[in-house]
Design a protein around this motif. Structure first.
Motif, PDB file in Angstrom:
ATOM      1  N   ILE A 146       0.864  -1.183   0.000  1.00 60.33           N
ATOM      2  CA  ILE A 146       0.000   0.000   0.000  1.00 60.33           C
ATOM      3  C   ILE A 146       0.900   1.233   0.000  1.00 60.33           C
ATOM      4  CG2 ILE A 146      -1.809   1.260   1.217  1.00 60.33           C
ATOM      5  CD1 ILE A 146      -2.641  -1.446   0.008  1.00 60.33           C
ATOM      6  N   ILE A 147       0.610   2.189  -0.892  1.00 56.01           N
ATOM      7  CA  ILE A 147       1.433   3.393  -1.015  1.00 56.01           C
ATOM      8  C   ILE A 147       1.325   4.244   0.248  1.00 56.01           C
ATOM      9  CG2 ILE A 147       1.791   5.528  -2.306  1.00 56.01           C
ATOM     10  CD1 ILE A 147       0.775   4.097  -4.800  1.00 56.01           C
ATOM     11  N   GLN A 148       2.504   4.565   0.841  1.00 57.15           N
ATOM     12  CA  GLN A 148       2.570   5.417   2.027  1.00 57.15           C
ATOM     13  C   GLN A 148       3.073   6.820   1.687  1.00 57.15           C
ATOM     14  OE1 GLN A 148       1.486   4.064   5.037  1.00 57.15           O
ATOM     15  NE2 GLN A 148       0.950   2.343   3.692  1.00 57.15           N
ATOM     16  N   PHE A 149       3.845   6.914   0.595  1.00 61.29           N
ATOM     17  CA  PHE A 149       4.388   8.214   0.191  1.00 61.29           C
ATOM     18  C   PHE A 149       4.562   8.214  -1.325  1.00 61.29           C
ATOM     19  CE2 PHE A 149       8.094  10.649  -1.198  1.00 61.29           C
ATOM     20  CZ  PHE A 149       7.765  11.922  -0.744  1.00 61.29           C
ATOM     21  N   ALA A 150       4.325   9.370  -1.937  1.00 62.94           N
ATOM     22  CA  ALA A 150       4.561   9.546  -3.372  1.00 62.94           C
ATOM     23  C   ALA A 150       4.976  10.988  -3.609  1.00 62.94           C
ATOM     24  CB  ALA A 150       3.297   9.213  -4.172  1.00 62.94           C
ATOM     25  N   ASN A 151       5.952  11.196  -4.485  1.00 63.38           N
ATOM     26  CA  ASN A 151       6.342  12.574  -4.795  1.00 63.38           C
ATOM     27  C   ASN A 151       5.554  13.084  -5.989  1.00 63.38           C
ATOM     28  OD1 ASN A 151       7.561  11.268  -6.923  1.00 63.38           O
ATOM     29  ND2 ASN A 151       9.557  12.234  -6.654  1.00 63.38           N
ATOM     30  N   GLN A 152       5.767  14.362  -6.304  1.00 66.15           N
ATOM     31  CA  GLN A 152       4.981  15.002  -7.354  1.00 66.15           C
ATOM     32  C   GLN A 152       5.274  14.396  -8.720  1.00 66.15           C
ATOM     33  OE1 GLN A 152       2.505  17.275  -6.861  1.00 66.15           O
ATOM     34  NE2 GLN A 152       2.096  16.848  -9.023  1.00 66.15           N
ATOM     35  N   SER A 153       6.543  14.004  -8.940  1.00 65.82           N
ATOM     36  CA  SER A 153       6.901  13.440 -10.244  1.00 65.82           C
ATOM     37  C   SER A 153       6.153  12.146 -10.518  1.00 65.82           C
ATOM     38  CB  SER A 153       8.416  13.189 -10.313  1.00 65.82           C
ATOM     39  OG  SER A 153       9.123  14.402 -10.268  1.00 65.82           O
ATOM     40  N   PHE A 154       5.969  11.315  -9.464  1.00 62.95           N
ATOM     41  CA  PHE A 154       5.202  10.083  -9.662  1.00 62.95           C
ATOM     42  C   PHE A 154       3.741  10.407  -9.954  1.00 62.95           C
ATOM     43  CE2 PHE A 154       2.751   6.357  -8.396  1.00 62.95           C
ATOM     44  CZ  PHE A 154       3.421   5.370  -9.092  1.00 62.95           C
ATOM     45  N   ALA A 155       3.240  11.437  -9.280  1.00 62.51           N
ATOM     46  CA  ALA A 155       1.859  11.850  -9.557  1.00 62.51           C
ATOM     47  C   ALA A 155       1.725  12.297 -11.013  1.00 62.51           C
ATOM     48  CB  ALA A 155       1.461  12.973  -8.598  1.00 62.51           C
ATOM     49  N   ASP A 156       2.748  12.992 -11.527  1.00 63.98           N
ATOM     50  CA  ASP A 156       2.694  13.483 -12.906  1.00 63.98           C
ATOM     51  C   ASP A 156       2.690  12.342 -13.922  1.00 63.98           C
ATOM     52  OD1 ASP A 156       2.690  16.045 -11.901  1.00 63.98           O
ATOM     53  OD2 ASP A 156       4.856  16.341 -12.145  1.00 63.98           O
ATOM     54  N   ILE A 157       3.585  11.351 -13.713  1.00 68.94           N
ATOM     55  CA  ILE A 157       3.667  10.287 -14.715  1.00 68.94           C
ATOM     56  C   ILE A 157       2.516   9.294 -14.596  1.00 68.94           C
ATOM     57  CG2 ILE A 157       6.181  10.464 -14.807  1.00 68.94           C
ATOM     58  CD1 ILE A 157       6.369   7.857 -13.255  1.00 68.94           C
ATOM     59  N   SER A 158       1.853   9.252 -13.426  1.00 64.49           N
ATOM     60  CA  SER A 158       0.744   8.300 -13.247  1.00 64.49           C
ATOM     61  C   SER A 158      -0.610   8.918 -13.572  1.00 64.49           C
ATOM     62  CB  SER A 158       0.728   7.777 -11.811  1.00 64.49           C
ATOM     63  OG  SER A 158       0.425   8.824 -10.896  1.00 64.49           O
ATOM     64  N   GLY A 159      -0.670  10.275 -13.566  1.00 64.61           N
ATOM     65  CA  GLY A 159      -1.941  10.949 -13.855  1.00 64.61           C
ATOM     66  C   GLY A 159      -2.798  11.169 -12.629  1.00 64.61           C
ATOM     67  N   PHE A 160      -2.346  10.717 -11.428  1.00 56.73           N
ATOM     68  CA  PHE A 160      -3.102  10.878 -10.194  1.00 56.73           C
ATOM     69  C   PHE A 160      -2.587  12.088  -9.422  1.00 56.73           C
ATOM     70  CE2 PHE A 160      -3.796   6.446 -11.178  1.00 56.73           C
ATOM     71  CZ  PHE A 160      -5.076   6.168 -10.708  1.00 56.73           C
ATOM     72  N   GLU A 161      -3.422  12.568  -8.503  1.00 57.27           N
ATOM     73  CA  GLU A 161      -2.946  13.524  -7.510  1.00 57.27           C
ATOM     74  C   GLU A 161      -2.290  12.751  -6.367  1.00 57.27           C
ATOM     75  OE1 GLU A 161      -2.975  16.770  -7.804  1.00 57.27           O
ATOM     76  OE2 GLU A 161      -4.009  16.672  -9.749  1.00 57.27           O
ATOM     77  N   ILE A 162      -1.376  13.439  -5.630  1.00 57.87           N
ATOM     78  CA  ILE A 162      -0.672  12.763  -4.533  1.00 57.87           C
ATOM     79  C   ILE A 162      -1.654  12.221  -3.508  1.00 57.87           C
ATOM     80  CG2 ILE A 162       0.917  13.122  -2.589  1.00 57.87           C
ATOM     81  CD1 ILE A 162       2.488  15.059  -4.305  1.00 57.87           C
ATOM     82  N   GLU A 163      -2.698  13.017  -3.192  1.00 63.73           N
ATOM     83  CA  GLU A 163      -3.671  12.573  -2.183  1.00 63.73           C
ATOM     84  C   GLU A 163      -4.420  11.322  -2.652  1.00 63.73           C
ATOM     85  OE1 GLU A 163      -3.452  15.559  -3.446  1.00 63.73           O
ATOM     86  OE2 GLU A 163      -2.612  16.730  -1.779  1.00 63.73           O
ATOM     87  N   GLU A 164      -4.627  11.195  -3.963  1.00 65.17           N
ATOM     88  CA  GLU A 164      -5.316  10.025  -4.500  1.00 65.17           C
ATOM     89  C   GLU A 164      -4.448   8.775  -4.432  1.00 65.17           C
ATOM     90  OE1 GLU A 164      -8.212  11.525  -7.992  1.00 65.17           O
ATOM     91  OE2 GLU A 164      -6.090  11.878  -8.392  1.00 65.17           O
ATOM     92  N   LEU A 165      -3.117   8.973  -4.529  1.00 66.67           N
ATOM     93  CA  LEU A 165      -2.207   7.824  -4.574  1.00 66.67           C
ATOM     94  C   LEU A 165      -2.054   7.146  -3.217  1.00 66.67           C
ATOM     95  CD1 LEU A 165       0.568   9.374  -6.837  1.00 66.67           C
ATOM     96  CD2 LEU A 165      -0.861   7.417  -7.423  1.00 66.67           C
TER      97      LEU A 165
END
Length: 886
Positions: A405-424
């Motif tokens: 389960i995702i505990q942390f994600a940076n902005q770059s991962f949000a950009d390449i995945s298409g999700f917002e950080i809060e959604e991830l």
């Protein structure tokens, strides 16, 4: 206390002042003093009284016998005696002096007094004996004649003396004491010391003696003086073994504690309840710069406490003295401190209050945390920097727990995945992004993380909009501070565009490989198609040369041979380029005479030079080693190409073939070989292009001078295979210099192979099976074999050869490779596997590629000969496998 004068002088002379004030010593001296006085007084009285009484009684007896007339004389004598006995008798009046009864009464009184004195003296002696006998020390008193006056039981026990004290009285001390000398570790020193003490007759106290059984005795000696005359000696021995051992243990413990405290990595400082420093270890000296001698007795306010904290320290001491409490006690706190040069730095300190013998003191454990503070500051800076890097880097970073389960994600991962950080946060990456068979791949990767294994991989995913993307993922296990696996970390890079390029490149690579294989197949086929008729041409010309021809016919045959060999050279150049590109070109290493190689080139090309009116000159340095190691044929090929090129483009002047040594070692030489001509030259800007395939400066030159344009390319490639370098210097209309540098190992003249210039083998009678589909090539081969008296049987393909071999055996088989119906490879396999024949098989192939030779070897052929073949090669190979020589 009034002491006997003699005893007082001895004490003042021999006893230290501090011992004189000792209560036990004073008590002991008082007893001795009383004994001195009483003994002296009573002894005088008693001796004198007894003597006088005896005389008196004798006088009385004589006087009574002489009756009265002697009375006056007796009284006079008695008076005189009394005067000597008692000085107070002189106060008696004259009447009393003549009164015999009075005198008798007076004497009786004096005797009574004397008995009382004797009794008191006896009681005193008994008291002293009891006192000395009950002391927990061994006591020995002897007179000047070494006779024992007194000894107690404790001394007997200490010295292992079996006799009782009463038995020893009056005996010589040496009878008992001399035997006990063996008790002590150094008996000679013991005896010598006794003699020194007796000679000195001075009070000795506190001497320590060690026994052979590891006991310790403390010995005291007191000489006994009366009226400045030594009348005896008192020896006192005390067993102080336990005290010495305790003292040593205490000393060892104190030393051990001192070493431990001085070896501590912490500064240890103790202060008393007034704030004065009482202990300062080595680490304190290292941290603060003050030596122990400089700070002991000073306060902390005078040394290590900064000015702004001095009042707080003083108030803290006062508060503790009133309440027994302190806000900084028994805690680990950080404070500033100053060193001996006034520099302030941070410390970590723990202050512990302790109590000893009813007094309170404070023990401080101190660490200099300057470096730690710097490290913490640096670490904090690094954390902020890396936090910013993680937040802003172009690589997508996520952390997942052990349940993926995702505990942390940076902005770059949000950009390449298409999700917002809060959604991830809270999503499962495997279920969110991965699809199809890739889910199992990701599960295997997660298993690796649990084993502590990191790796990098590529995987197709779908982003939030369902678009297909490619990610490069670097996965690693994630551990907490205690080393426990808490999940994994993934770094993601969107490589969709690179992946598309990679797929396109892979397709292009496949096309290039297919083109290369097609090219190789084409060249192999062309080599076969060209070499096959060329083999016939060269073979028939060779046969014509054996005939009786006219001069014109000889000239035609000679020109035809030159033309055919030129054609073969062109084909070989094309094949050499293909071999080099395919990585099939290899170099031989053998010993050769360098001058012979140069001579061969000169001998072959010199006639052509003379024909054009040119001089071909060799200039070889005498420093060149006679014998070197290398590929003779390829070196000659390079020189033929370079010198031939110069001959082609030079109309007048000279061509020099030079060689010089650039570097000479024990095992090798670095040579520079140059070809210098006075030919047409070229622009220097074009000079480097001459090594390109099919390259010449202009088409007019190509038409005028001919050539394939491959010679210089092959030359450069061969030099590079030898790990050498080649360079060109040229000037239009002046000439060209081409030089190359190579390293060659030094060789040995005894290792040079002898070259056979003529065929001197005898293969007559050898039974040969010739398998060849080309009638022309069969005819060429048969002519040569018949010339050497061989028996030849023909077969046009592999099928016919196998049928013949079933019926007849041969000494050797010459097998063409490319034939219709059944080629030479398939035929050889059947001969080896089905017919089980081990007859030597020599391949006849028009392909000069290594891959072709490998096929022959793998099929079971023993050797190969390339077409068009030299007659010498054919005959020498046959003789080598049939083992029949002259």
């Amino acid at each position: 206390m009034d002491l006997h004068k003699l005893l007082q002088r001895q004490i003042n002379k021999n006893v230290p002042a501090e011992l004189q004030d000792n209560p036990s010593f004073q008590s002991f001296i008082k007893t001795v003093n009383d004994s001195y006085l009483s003994f002296e007084r009573d002894k005088d009285l008693m001796d004198h009284s007894f003597k006088e009484s005896e005389k008196e009684y004798n006088d009385v007896h004589e006087n009574l016998k002489k009756e009265y007339e002697l009375k006056q004389h007796s009284i006079l004598n008695l008076y005189e005696s009394l005067t000597q006995l008692d000085q107070g008798y002189g106060s008696i009046n004259e009447e009393e002096k003549n009164d015999l009864l009075f005198i008798s009464k007076y004497i009786s009184e004096q005797i009574t007094k004397r008995k009382q004195i004797e009794k008191k003296l006896f009681e005193t002696v008994q008291f002293l004996k009891t006192l000395l006998g009950n002391l927990q020390s061994g006591i020995l008193v002897v007179d000047n004649n070494d006779s024992i006056l007194f000894v107690n039981q404790h001394l007997c026990d200490m010295r292992n003396i079996s006799a009782s004290p009463d038995e020893m009285i009056g005996k010589k001390a040496n009878e008992y004491i001399s035997d006990t000398q063996v008790l002590f570790k150094d008996s000679k020193v013991y005896r010598k010391r006794i003699e020194e003490i007796l000679i000195g007759k001075e009070i000795i106290t506190g001497e320590i003696l060690e026994t052979i059984d590891n006991r310790f005795f403390e010995r005291d000696y007191i000489p006994i003086f009366i009226e400045k005359e030594c009348i005896g000696h008192l020896w006192k021995s005390t067993d102080v073994t336990q005290r010495i051992k305790s003292k040593n243990l205490l000393k060892q413990s104190e030393e051990r504690n001192r070493i431990i405290m001085n070896s501590s990595l912490n500064a240890i400082v103790t202060i008393d309840n007034t704030g004065k420093i009482t202990f300062w270890n080595n680490q304190a000296q290292t941290i603060f710069g003050w030596r122990k001698e400089e700070v002991l007795g000073k306060t902390l306010n005078e040394t290590i406490i900064p000015k702004r904290h001095k009042k707080g320290h003083q108030d803290g001491l006062k508060y503790y003295s009133k309440t027994g409490k302190g806000p900084v006690l028994n805690k680990q706190i950080e404070l500033p401190a100053v060193n001996n040069i006034g520099h302030e730095f941070p410390i970590e300190i723990s202050i512990i209050p302790l109590e000893q013998n009813g007094e309170v003191f404070f023990c401080s454990f101190i660490q200099d945390i300057s470096e730690r503070k710097k490290t913490e500051t640096k670490l904090k800076f690094q954390e902020e920097k890396y936090r910013n890097i993680i937040a802003n880097m172009n690589l997508g970073l996520i952390e997942v727990d052990n349940n993926e389960i995702i505990q942390f994600a940076n902005q770059s991962f949000a950009d390449i995945s298409g999700f917002e950080i809060e959604e991830l946060i809270g999503l499962n990456p495997s279920k969110t992004f991965v699809f199809g068979e890739n889910i199992e791949k990701l599960k295997s990767k997660n298993k690796l993380r649990k084993k502590g294994v990191s790796d990098v991989y590529q995987i197709p995913v779908k982003n939030k909009t369902g678009e297909l993307r490619w990610w490069a993922i670097g996965g690693a296990p994630n551990y907490d501070d205690k080393g426990k696996l808490v999940g994994s970390i993934g770094i993601h890079l969107d490589i969709t565009e690179q992946k598309q390029m990679e797929i396109e490149l892979e397709n292009e690579k496949l096309k290039a490989e297919q083109a290369s294989r097609a090219k190789e197949a084409f060249l192999a086929n062309m080599s076969h198609e060209i070499r096959t008729p060329l083999n016939g041409i060269i073979g028939f010309l060779r046969e014509l040369e054996r005939q009786n021809l006219t001069e014109l016919q000889k000239k035609y045959v000679e020109n035809s041979s030159l033309a055919s060999r030129h054609l073969l050279s062109i084909i070989n150049n094309i094949l050499d380029i293909s071999k080099i590109e395919a990585g099939e070109m290899s170099l031989e290493v053998e010993d050769f005479v360098f001058d012979n190689v140069i001579g061969n080139v000169i001998n072959v090309l010199e006639p052509l030079a003379k024909k054009k009116g040119l001089k071909l000159i060799k200039q070889i340095s005498t420093d060149v080693h006679d014998v070197l190691k290398g590929d003779i044929l390829r070196l000659e090929q390079i020189l033929f190409n370079l010198v031939g090129n110069s001959l082609k483009f030079t109309h007048k002047g000279k061509i020099f073939l030079k060689c010089e040594v650039l570097k000479d070692t024990k095992a090798s030489q670095r040579l520079q070989i140059s070809v210098v001509d006075t030919g047409i030259g070229m622009q220097q800007s074009y000079a480097e292009n001459i090594f390109n395939k099919f390259s010449q400066e202009d088409k007019e030159i190509t038409r005028k001078f001919g050539g394939t344009g491959l010679g210089m390319t092959i030359t450069k490639e061969l030099i590079q295979l030898m790990n050498g370098k080649i360079k060109v210097q040229s000037e239009k209309g002046i000439g060209t210099t081409i030089s190359f540098i190579i390293d060659l190992q030094k060789g040995n003249i005894h290792n040079i192979k002898k070259v056979q210039e003529e065929i001197n083998v005898d293969i007559s009678g050898i039974n040969v099976l010739l398998v060849e589909d080309s009638s022309i090539n069969r005819m060429v081969a048969i002519n040569s074999l018949h010339y050497f008296n061989c028996v030849v049987t023909e077969a046009v393909n592999g099928i016919q050869a196998i049928e013949i071999l079933k019926l007849k055996s041969f000494d050797i088989i010459l097998m063409d490779v490319q034939m219709p119906e059944m080629d030479g490879i398939e035929a050889t396999i059947k001969i080896r596997e089905e017919l089980k024949l081990q007859t030597p098989i020599i391949a006849l192939t028009a392909s000069a590629f290594k891959s072709e030779f490998d096929k022959c070897k793998n099929a079971g052929m023993d050797d190969y000969i390339t077409k068009p073949f030299e007659e010498f090669d054919l005959i020498e190979t046959i003789s080598r496998y049939t083992i029949k020589r002259n």
